[in-house]
Design an enzyme around this catalytic site. Structure first.
Site, short mmCIF file in Angstrom:
data_model
loop_
_atom_site.label_atom_id
_atom_site.label_comp_id
_atom_site.label_asym_id
_atom_site.label_seq_id
_atom_site.Cartn_x
_atom_site.Cartn_y
_atom_site.Cartn_z
N ALA A 97 -0.24 4.95 1.38
CA ALA A 97 0.55 5.48 2.50
C ALA A 97 1.11 6.86 2.14
O ALA A 97 1.07 7.80 2.95
CB ALA A 97 1.68 4.52 2.86
N GLY A 122 0.81 -1.22 0.00
CA GLY A 122 0.00 0.00 0.00
C GLY A 122 0.84 1.26 0.00
O GLY A 122 0.49 2.24 0.66
N ASP A 175 -7.14 0.49 2.06
CA ASP A 175 -5.75 0.67 2.46
C ASP A 175 -5.51 2.03 3.13
O ASP A 175 -4.64 2.17 3.99
CB ASP A 175 -4.79 0.44 1.29
CG ASP A 175 -5.32 0.97 -0.03
OD1 ASP A 175 -6.37 1.66 -0.03
OD2 ASP A 175 -4.70 0.69 -1.06
O1 PMV Z 1 -3.47 -4.95 -4.28
P1 PMV Z 1 -3.83 -4.29 -3.02
O2 PMV Z 1 -3.01 -4.74 -1.89
O3 PMV Z 1 -3.89 -2.82 -3.16
O4 PMV Z 1 -5.30 -4.79 -2.65
C1 PMV Z 1 -6.38 -4.64 -3.51
C2 PMV Z 1 -7.64 -5.10 -2.85
C3 PMV Z 1 -8.87 -5.01 -3.74
O5 PMV Z 1 -9.99 -5.39 -2.95
C4 PMV Z 1 -8.75 -5.98 -4.90
C5 PMV Z 1 -9.10 -3.62 -4.30
C6 PMV Z 1 -9.60 -2.60 -3.32
O6 PMV Z 1 -9.34 -1.41 -3.55
O7 PMV Z 1 -10.26 -2.95 -2.34
#
Ligand code: PMV
Length: 323
Positions: A115, A111, A156
């Site tokens: 961040a 993330g 995130d």
């Molecule tokens: O790839 P990452 O760690 O940014 O996770 C994405 C998670 C999803 O659910 C696929 C997308 C989101 O924004 O929630």
């Protein structure tokens, strides 16, 4: 004061990735590997950005052109858009120097974009003496993420802002910090960088083709995420591990896991982990496994043996703070 330093944690998705984009809940925890952002007011008409981890040794953009160029380098997009959105919202215009330094690689899927976005907006709000509450910080950061990548639930950002472990629904509809007892994780990196927007689109295509089947998968993920919340809050690691395995099976059905992820996940389970799954969008990045502390070395060795890289990560880390 004309200079501020803040630090923001990375994140690990524990349950509910992808289905969260479709209104279901997810659970995310803040990781203690941090992004540091230093913002300084300058007597110039430029945004100067120094971000060595993403290959920017001295990026310059005139503050009247923020967000206007077609070729903003990838590593500068979130910072430049965050500054633009902040200036527009609070009617501010100032030269700035921003330096970012990360304790984790942007390749891990921890993330780094969220961040850095939270870090820049938090630092600006301190510099210009606007006391933004967490929700205001979230809203402006989420706008920034959507402006840059068009998609994403914003989960995130909550890890970066609130820290700890959070039960979340898209767009910040629900942001509920949850108190989890200890949950020891081993994190394995596949060595492959995944592109989140591409994977979100891949799932969207599948959803369009097989709506009822995919909706059913999302519903099952939602149910197990609710159960996982209870298990984490009561320290029931066995149940949480079983739910991780179930979540992984459903992510497989969505087509976002990979051979490498499967190999690492099976290695962790074979070495005695309570459960294991991919964490984040899939397609690469990291897997997580829930373990018994006295079994840590076996699980770490098993992951390493099949070609994964074990990353040392503490969870439940503190949210954005001033240095
Ligand atoms: O790839 P990452 O760690 O940014 O996770 C994405 C998670 C999803 O659910 C696929 C997308 C989101 O924004 O929630």
């Amino acid at each position: 004061m004309s200079k501020i330093e803040v630090s923001t944690p990375g994140k690990l998705m524990l349950f509910g990735e992808h289905s969260v984009v479709y209104g279901r809940p997810c659970i995310v925890t803040a990781a203690d590997q941090r992004m540091r952002v230093v913002v300084e007011i300058e007597k110039s008409s430029n945004l100067q950005l120094i971000a060595p981890e993403v290959g920017l040794s001295n990026y310059l953009q005139n503050i009247d052109n923020l967000g206007k160029s077609q070729n903003i380098p990838k590593g500068a997009r979130f910072v430049e858009t965050a500054v633009k959105n902040f200036f527009e919202k609070y009617n501010i215009r100032s030269g700035l120097k921003i330096e970012t330094r990360s304790e984790f690689s942007s390749k891990f899927g921890f993330g780094s974009s969220s961040a850095v976005t939270v870090g820049v907006i938090k630092a600006l709000s301190e510099l210009f003496k606007l006391e933004l509450c967490k929700q205001e910080l979230f809203d402006l950061s989420y706008k920034t993420v959507l402006d840059v990548q068009g998609v994403g639930s914003g989960f995130d950002l909550t890890a970066a802002i609130w820290g700890g472990t959070i039960y979340f629904k898209t767009g910040g509809e629900v942001i509920e910090p949850i108190k989890v007892l200890e949950f020891p994780l081993v994190v394995g990196y596949t060595g492959i960088k995944a592109d989140t927007p591409t994977l979100i689109r891949q799932v969207a295509d599948l959803h369009q083709k097989n709506e009822s089947e995919v909706e059913n998968i999302f519903d099952q993920i939602a149910i197990l995420t609710e159960e996982a919340k209870k298990a984490l809050m009561s320290g029931d690691l066995k149940t949480a591990g079983r739910l991780m395995n179930l979540n992984q099976e459903l992510l497989n059905q969505l087509g976002v896991s990979t051979n490498k992820l499967t190999v690492l996940i099976e290695a962790a389970r074979g070495a005695g982990a309570y459960g294991a799954k991919l964490s984040g969008a899939g397609g690469g990045d990291c897997m997580i496994s829930l373990i018994q502390e006295d079994n840590r070395i076996e699980v770490e060795e098993a992951i390493t043996k099949v070609g994964g890289t074990v990353l040392k990560v503490e969870t439940n880390a503190e949210g954005v703070n001033l240095k």
